[in-house]
Design a protein around this motif. Structure first.
Motif, PDB file in Angstrom:
ATOM      1  N   GLU A 138       0.833  -1.194   0.000  1.00  0.00           N
ATOM      2  CA  GLU A 138       0.000   0.000   0.000  1.00  0.00           C
ATOM      3  C   GLU A 138       0.871   1.249   0.000  1.00  0.00           C
ATOM      4  OE1 GLU A 138      -4.047   1.630   2.114  1.00  0.00           O
ATOM      5  OE2 GLU A 138      -2.871   0.108   3.133  1.00  0.00           O
ATOM      6  N   ASN A 139       0.590   2.142  -0.914  1.00  0.00           N
ATOM      7  CA  ASN A 139       1.315   3.412  -1.045  1.00  0.00           C
ATOM      8  C   ASN A 139       2.817   3.224  -1.229  1.00  0.00           C
ATOM      9  OD1 ASN A 139      -1.106   4.882  -0.643  1.00  0.00           O
ATOM     10  ND2 ASN A 139      -0.874   4.602   1.562  1.00  0.00           N
ATOM     11  N   SER A 140       3.212   2.219  -1.991  1.00  0.00           N
ATOM     12  CA  SER A 140       4.643   2.012  -2.209  1.00  0.00           C
ATOM     13  C   SER A 140       4.945   2.019  -3.703  1.00  0.00           C
ATOM     14  CB  SER A 140       5.108   0.703  -1.567  1.00  0.00           C
ATOM     15  OG  SER A 140       4.514  -0.401  -2.204  1.00  0.00           O
ATOM     16  N   ASP A 141       6.194   2.289  -4.015  1.00  0.00           N
ATOM     17  CA  ASP A 141       6.625   2.295  -5.405  1.00  0.00           C
ATOM     18  C   ASP A 141       7.608   1.147  -5.633  1.00  0.00           C
ATOM     19  OD1 ASP A 141       8.953   3.146  -4.172  1.00  0.00           O
ATOM     20  OD2 ASP A 141       8.921   5.152  -5.029  1.00  0.00           O
ATOM     21  N   LEU A 142       8.146   1.059  -6.843  1.00  0.00           N
ATOM     22  CA  LEU A 142       9.043  -0.037  -7.198  1.00  0.00           C
ATOM     23  C   LEU A 142      10.299  -0.047  -6.333  1.00  0.00           C
ATOM     24  CD1 LEU A 142       9.479  -2.422  -9.111  1.00  0.00           C
ATOM     25  CD2 LEU A 142      10.604  -0.834 -10.686  1.00  0.00           C
ATOM     26  N   SER A 143      10.830   1.125  -6.054  1.00  0.00           N
ATOM     27  CA  SER A 143      12.038   1.213  -5.232  1.00  0.00           C
ATOM     28  C   SER A 143      11.777   0.679  -3.826  1.00  0.00           C
ATOM     29  CB  SER A 143      12.521   2.661  -5.183  1.00  0.00           C
ATOM     30  OG  SER A 143      13.714   2.751  -4.455  1.00  0.00           O
ATOM     31  N   HIS A 144      10.651   1.055  -3.234  1.00  0.00           N
ATOM     32  CA  HIS A 144      10.273   0.565  -1.906  1.00  0.00           C
ATOM     33  C   HIS A 144      10.148  -0.960  -1.933  1.00  0.00           C
ATOM     34  CE1 HIS A 144       8.119   0.266   1.926  1.00  0.00           C
ATOM     35  NE2 HIS A 144       7.298  -0.542   1.301  1.00  0.00           N
ATOM     36  N   PHE A 145       9.464  -1.466  -2.941  1.00  0.00           N
ATOM     37  CA  PHE A 145       9.298  -2.918  -3.082  1.00  0.00           C
ATOM     38  C   PHE A 145      10.653  -3.608  -3.159  1.00  0.00           C
ATOM     39  CE2 PHE A 145       8.961  -6.611  -5.917  1.00  0.00           C
ATOM     40  CZ  PHE A 145       8.099  -7.389  -5.173  1.00  0.00           C
ATOM     41  N   PHE A 146      11.543  -3.080  -3.975  1.00  0.00           N
ATOM     42  CA  PHE A 146      12.874  -3.656  -4.142  1.00  0.00           C
ATOM     43  C   PHE A 146      13.648  -3.699  -2.824  1.00  0.00           C
ATOM     44  CE2 PHE A 146      17.401  -2.459  -4.800  1.00  0.00           C
ATOM     45  CZ  PHE A 146      17.861  -3.680  -5.268  1.00  0.00           C
ATOM     46  N   TYR A 147      13.675  -2.572  -2.118  1.00  0.00           N
ATOM     47  CA  TYR A 147      14.436  -2.518  -0.869  1.00  0.00           C
ATOM     48  C   TYR A 147      13.852  -3.437   0.204  1.00  0.00           C
ATOM     49  CZ  TYR A 147      17.621   0.991  -2.571  1.00  0.00           C
ATOM     50  OH  TYR A 147      18.611   1.634  -3.279  1.00  0.00           O
ATOM     51  N   LYS A 148      12.541  -3.548   0.259  1.00  0.00           N
ATOM     52  CA  LYS A 148      11.913  -4.464   1.225  1.00  0.00           C
ATOM     53  C   LYS A 148      12.219  -5.914   0.871  1.00  0.00           C
ATOM     54  CE  LYS A 148       9.769  -1.840   4.161  1.00  0.00           C
ATOM     55  NZ  LYS A 148      10.071  -1.887   5.575  1.00  0.00           N
ATOM     56  N   LEU A 149      12.127  -6.240  -0.405  1.00  0.00           N
ATOM     57  CA  LEU A 149      12.399  -7.609  -0.856  1.00  0.00           C
ATOM     58  C   LEU A 149      13.842  -7.999  -0.565  1.00  0.00           C
ATOM     59  CD1 LEU A 149      11.681 -10.207  -2.431  1.00  0.00           C
ATOM     60  CD2 LEU A 149      12.319  -8.979  -4.520  1.00  0.00           C
ATOM     61  N   VAL A 150      14.772  -7.189  -1.020  1.00  0.00           N
ATOM     62  CA  VAL A 150      16.186  -7.508  -0.843  1.00  0.00           C
ATOM     63  C   VAL A 150      16.572  -7.496   0.632  1.00  0.00           C
ATOM     64  CG1 VAL A 150      18.552  -6.776  -1.351  1.00  0.00           C
ATOM     65  CG2 VAL A 150      16.802  -6.688  -3.128  1.00  0.00           C
ATOM     66  N   ARG A 195      11.511  -0.235 -16.025  1.00  0.00           N
ATOM     67  CA  ARG A 195      11.149  -1.466 -16.725  1.00  0.00           C
ATOM     68  C   ARG A 195      12.253  -2.515 -16.566  1.00  0.00           C
ATOM     69  NH1 ARG A 195      11.702  -4.318 -21.315  1.00  0.00           N
ATOM     70  NH2 ARG A 195       9.860  -5.347 -22.157  1.00  0.00           N
ATOM     71  N   GLU A 196      13.496  -2.103 -16.793  1.00  0.00           N
ATOM     72  CA  GLU A 196      14.628  -3.015 -16.650  1.00  0.00           C
ATOM     73  C   GLU A 196      14.759  -3.491 -15.200  1.00  0.00           C
ATOM     74  OE1 GLU A 196      14.719  -0.120 -18.197  1.00  0.00           O
ATOM     75  OE2 GLU A 196      15.543  -0.411 -20.210  1.00  0.00           O
ATOM     76  N   ALA A 197      14.572  -2.556 -14.274  1.00  0.00           N
ATOM     77  CA  ALA A 197      14.644  -2.914 -12.850  1.00  0.00           C
ATOM     78  C   ALA A 197      13.570  -3.936 -12.511  1.00  0.00           C
ATOM     79  CB  ALA A 197      14.491  -1.674 -11.980  1.00  0.00           C
ATOM     80  N   TYR A 198      12.347  -3.699 -12.960  1.00  0.00           N
ATOM     81  CA  TYR A 198      11.234  -4.611 -12.681  1.00  0.00           C
ATOM     82  C   TYR A 198      11.533  -6.017 -13.196  1.00  0.00           C
ATOM     83  CZ  TYR A 198       6.728  -6.892 -12.977  1.00  0.00           C
ATOM     84  OH  TYR A 198       5.724  -7.808 -12.868  1.00  0.00           O
ATOM     85  N   LEU A 199      12.007  -6.115 -14.428  1.00  0.00           N
ATOM     86  CA  LEU A 199      12.295  -7.426 -15.004  1.00  0.00           C
ATOM     87  C   LEU A 199      13.363  -8.178 -14.200  1.00  0.00           C
ATOM     88  CD1 LEU A 199      12.186  -6.497 -18.799  1.00  0.00           C
ATOM     89  CD2 LEU A 199      10.469  -7.756 -17.467  1.00  0.00           C
ATOM     90  N   GLU A 200      14.337  -7.451 -13.680  1.00  0.00           N
ATOM     91  CA  GLU A 200      15.376  -8.073 -12.855  1.00  0.00           C
ATOM     92  C   GLU A 200      14.835  -8.435 -11.466  1.00  0.00           C
ATOM     93  OE1 GLU A 200      18.536  -8.856 -13.717  1.00  0.00           O
ATOM     94  OE2 GLU A 200      18.436  -7.995 -15.723  1.00  0.00           O
ATOM     95  N   ILE A 201      13.988  -7.582 -10.922  1.00  0.00           N
ATOM     96  CA  ILE A 201      13.442  -7.815  -9.580  1.00  0.00           C
ATOM     97  C   ILE A 201      12.619  -9.092  -9.544  1.00  0.00           C
ATOM     98  CG2 ILE A 201      11.783  -6.969  -7.860  1.00  0.00           C
ATOM     99  CD1 ILE A 201      12.766  -4.110  -8.583  1.00  0.00           C
ATOM    100  N   ILE A 202      11.801  -9.329 -10.573  1.00  0.00           N
ATOM    101  CA  ILE A 202      10.937 -10.512 -10.524  1.00  0.00           C
ATOM    102  C   ILE A 202      11.717 -11.819 -10.618  1.00  0.00           C
ATOM    103  CG2 ILE A 202       8.860  -9.311 -11.289  1.00  0.00           C
ATOM    104  CD1 ILE A 202       9.283 -10.507 -14.059  1.00  0.00           C
TER     105      ILE A 202
END
Length: 142
Positions: free
Chosen positions: A54-66, A116-123
């Motif tokens: 909720e209320n997060s962007d791709l960067s937030h998702f990436f940092y939480k995941l990693v 887009r490139e970041a997203y493809l690598e993140i998944i």
């Protein structure tokens, strides 16, 4: 519901991939079910990752995941723990070189606004991590 969730997660160890969704109106207990499950999960071969989207962007998702992946690895291997991603990367780089290489690549994409490139690598990052760490990763998105 907890027993079904536990069964599905443990099936990962048998080679099955599972997708589950808890659907319902807000404030009906979906998050509470997942949090209770996570609190009771005690299997060193399973890395649970819970991310509130909720209320997060791709960067937030990436940092939480990693952060979750590296923190769990560090904790389960008796390495130094930190809340700082850079410190976690430095601590685990010798043990997870391919994962850290992928993380650095994603950070570069994000720094250059190449989402887009970041997203493809993140998944694909959880797969890289699970293969290298020899564990199973379970992702919970809320």
């Amino acid at each position: 519901k907890l027993e079904l969730l536990k069964l599905r997660v443990l099936d990962l160890k048998e080679g099955y991939r599972q997708n589950m969704a808890f659907l319902g109106d807000r404030y009906t207990g979906k998050t509470m079910i997942v949090q209770k499950f996570l609190a009771e999960l005690d299997d060193p071969q399973i890395v649970p990752v819970y991310i509130d989207l909720e209320n997060s962007d791709l960067s937030h998702f990436f940092y939480k995941l990693v952060g979750s992946l590296l923190y769990h690895y560090s904790r389960s291997h008796g390495l130094a723990l930190a809340d700082d991603l850079t410190l976690l990367m430095n601590t685990t780089e010798g043990y997870l070189p391919e994962t850290i290489k992928a993380v650095k690549k994603i950070k570069g994409h994000l720094a250059q606004n190449r989402e887009r490139e970041a997203y493809l690598e993140i998944i694909s990052l959880p797969q890289t991590f699970t293969q290298e760490a020899d564990v199973y990763c379970v992702l919970f998105f809320d």
